[in-house]
Design a protein around this motif. Structure first.
Motif, PDB file in Angstrom:
ATOM      1  N   TYR A 113     -97.666  52.641 -73.193  1.00 43.69           N
ATOM      2  CA  TYR A 113     -97.217  52.445 -71.810  1.00 43.69           C
ATOM      3  C   TYR A 113     -95.699  52.266 -71.869  1.00 43.69           C
ATOM      4  O   TYR A 113     -94.957  53.075 -71.354  1.00 43.69           O
ATOM      5  CB  TYR A 113     -97.922  51.258 -71.165  1.00 43.69           C
ATOM      6  N   ASP A 132     -99.443  40.318 -66.516  1.00 46.10           N
ATOM      7  CA  ASP A 132     -98.615  41.507 -66.730  1.00 46.10           C
ATOM      8  C   ASP A 132     -99.007  42.642 -65.802  1.00 46.10           C
ATOM      9  O   ASP A 132     -98.159  43.366 -65.271  1.00 46.10           O
ATOM     10  CB  ASP A 132     -98.765  42.004 -68.171  1.00 46.10           C
ATOM     11  N   GLN A 133    -100.301  42.824 -65.608  1.00 46.35           N
ATOM     12  CA  GLN A 133    -100.790  44.059 -64.999  1.00 46.35           C
ATOM     13  C   GLN A 133    -100.563  44.149 -63.494  1.00 46.35           C
ATOM     14  O   GLN A 133    -100.802  45.197 -62.907  1.00 46.35           O
ATOM     15  CB  GLN A 133    -102.270  44.262 -65.344  1.00 46.35           C
ATOM     16  N   TRP A 136     -98.442  47.114 -62.957  1.00 42.77           N
ATOM     17  CA  TRP A 136     -98.842  48.432 -63.467  1.00 42.77           C
ATOM     18  C   TRP A 136     -99.771  49.157 -62.491  1.00 42.77           C
ATOM     19  O   TRP A 136    -100.787  48.592 -62.076  1.00 42.77           O
ATOM     20  CB  TRP A 136     -99.543  48.277 -64.809  1.00 42.77           C
ATOM     21  N   ASP A 141    -109.354  47.517 -67.048  1.00 37.43           N
ATOM     22  CA  ASP A 141    -109.174  46.350 -67.913  1.00 37.43           C
ATOM     23  C   ASP A 141    -108.824  46.803 -69.337  1.00 37.43           C
ATOM     24  O   ASP A 141    -108.785  45.991 -70.253  1.00 37.43           O
ATOM     25  CB  ASP A 141    -110.425  45.464 -67.929  1.00 37.43           C
ATOM     26  N   THR A 143    -106.080  47.641 -70.997  1.00 39.09           N
ATOM     27  CA  THR A 143    -104.657  47.560 -71.319  1.00 39.09           C
ATOM     28  C   THR A 143    -104.464  46.357 -72.227  1.00 39.09           C
ATOM     29  O   THR A 143    -105.193  45.360 -72.136  1.00 39.09           O
ATOM     30  CB  THR A 143    -103.789  47.382 -70.060  1.00 39.09           C
ATOM     31  N   HIS A 167    -108.742  36.799 -67.968  1.00 35.27           N
ATOM     32  CA  HIS A 167    -108.759  38.261 -67.840  1.00 35.27           C
ATOM     33  C   HIS A 167    -110.034  38.763 -67.172  1.00 35.27           C
ATOM     34  O   HIS A 167    -110.045  39.836 -66.570  1.00 35.27           O
ATOM     35  CB  HIS A 167    -108.603  38.914 -69.214  1.00 35.27           C
ATOM     36  N   GLY A 212    -104.017  42.863 -70.274  1.00 35.26           N
ATOM     37  CA  GLY A 212    -103.081  42.952 -69.153  1.00 35.26           C
ATOM     38  C   GLY A 212    -103.386  41.978 -68.036  1.00 35.26           C
ATOM     39  O   GLY A 212    -102.495  41.612 -67.272  1.00 35.26           O
ATOM     40  N   TRP A 213    -104.649  41.526 -67.913  1.00 38.92           N
ATOM     41  CA  TRP A 213    -105.024  40.593 -66.859  1.00 38.92           C
ATOM     42  C   TRP A 213    -105.003  39.131 -67.314  1.00 38.92           C
ATOM     43  O   TRP A 213    -105.204  38.238 -66.492  1.00 38.92           O
ATOM     44  CB  TRP A 213    -106.416  40.922 -66.318  1.00 38.92           C
ATOM     45  N   ILE A 235    -102.198  51.494 -73.406  1.00 32.64           N
ATOM     46  CA  ILE A 235    -103.244  51.777 -72.419  1.00 32.64           C
ATOM     47  C   ILE A 235    -104.258  52.712 -73.061  1.00 32.64           C
ATOM     48  O   ILE A 235    -103.910  53.528 -73.924  1.00 32.64           O
ATOM     49  CB  ILE A 235    -102.678  52.397 -71.130  1.00 32.64           C
ATOM     50  N   HIS A 249     -95.773  48.258 -58.273  1.00 36.00           N
ATOM     51  CA  HIS A 249     -96.509  49.444 -58.710  1.00 36.00           C
ATOM     52  C   HIS A 249     -95.661  50.698 -58.554  1.00 36.00           C
ATOM     53  O   HIS A 249     -95.605  51.551 -59.453  1.00 36.00           O
ATOM     54  CB  HIS A 249     -97.787  49.611 -57.888  1.00 36.00           C
TER      55      HIS A 249
END
Length: 281
Positions: A113, A132-133, A136, A141, A143, A167, A212-213, A235, A249
């Motif tokens: 990514y 983080d996500q 994005w 899920d 990532t 997460h 990422g979550w 990713i 985004h």
């Protein structure tokens, strides 16, 4: 010696690092895991000056710490270093790290990514709680972020703090890293009873991986030494870009998926395939 010759002398990072079934299960249950020594001391010693030189060259912070906002005090943040240096690319595109990411997520392959240097300056501020996500444009899920210190991190500085299991909630809110996100997510963590987990001191070449979550934060740097950390965000191969739901985004779509839009495979020239089990074994 030319830059190409210097890059050729850097150690290859293609050998396999074996992770256990228990470590995979730990990551999938908690949303984070610590792996010791995924880069050997001689490997980190070779790459740290290269990465640090690139950070120094690209850093645009021109205000003293005390004049910056919370985000600005948290770290020097430089992304896509691999596009600015063939030497850094040899680190960021490393097959060893990418395979670990694929194994932890349980996917066939992973793409870049982007990479990011996160250098927390002496007496730099804390990094507020965040996901983080939220930045994005991906609805998944699958990532994961590698977070590796390039210098030893003492207990005094500490590694990140994770809200274990967060997460599994997926998207919580759209708050970017800020004082507000820190306060609101701290209340959320307490309300849901998530265990707050930190790995404390880390050696150069150790690494945490987190989803990422996964909600996480980091303490400030009370020392007189730079906390030098390199991150790589992976990713799963085959993901498609989601319809942007926020300015964050839209910004990331333009920055990291140039020329692509909603529904397209998340596979621009900035997102090379780094590891594929079906192709590489």
């Amino acid at each position: 010696m030319s830059a190409d010759e210097q890059t050729a002398l850097l150690p290859a990072l293609d050998s396999h690092y074996e992770i256990t079934k228990a470590q995979v299960e730990d990551y999938q249950e908690k949303g984070h895991v610590l792996l010791r020594g995924i880069a050997a001391p001689n490997e980190v010693a070779a790459y740290e000056p290269v990465i640090s030189d690139c950070v120094k060259r690209l850093n645009n912070h021109n205000k003293p710490l005390e004049e910056r906002d919370t985000y600005g005090k948290a770290f020097i943040q430089i992304g896509n270093l691999w596009k600015h240096s063939e030497a850094v690319a040899k680190f960021s595109l490393a097959r060893r790290f990418a395979r670990i990411a694929a194994d932890l997520m349980g996917v066939d392959g992973v793409r870049m990514y982007h990479d990011q240097a996160l250098y927390k300056e002496p007496h730099g501020g804390h990094t507020p709680w965040h996901q983080d996500q939220i930045y994005w444009p991906l609805d998944t899920d699958k990532t994961i972020t590698l977070w590796m210190p390039l210098v030893p991190i003492s207990e005094e500085i500490g590694s990140m703090t994770f809200a274990s299991g967060s997460h599994k909630k997926g998207f919580i809110n759209r708050m970017v890293i800020s004082d507000e996100s820190h306060k609101t997510l701290a209340q959320y963590i307490d309300g849901k009873g998530f265990e707050q987990w930190t790995y404390g001191a880390m050696a150069a070449g150790d690494a945490t991986f987190h989803s990422g979550w996964t909600v996480h934060s980091a303490p400030g740097n009370p020392t007189d030494h730079m906390r030098k950390v390199m991150t790589i965000i992976y990713i799963a191969d085959g993901l498609r870009i989601a319809e942007p739901q926020s300015n964050s985004h839209r910004s990331d779509l333009a920055s990291w998926f140039p020329g692509l839009g909603p529904g397209d495979l998340a596979a621009s020239p900035l997102n090379p395939l780094l590891y594929s089990r079906s192709q590489n074994g």
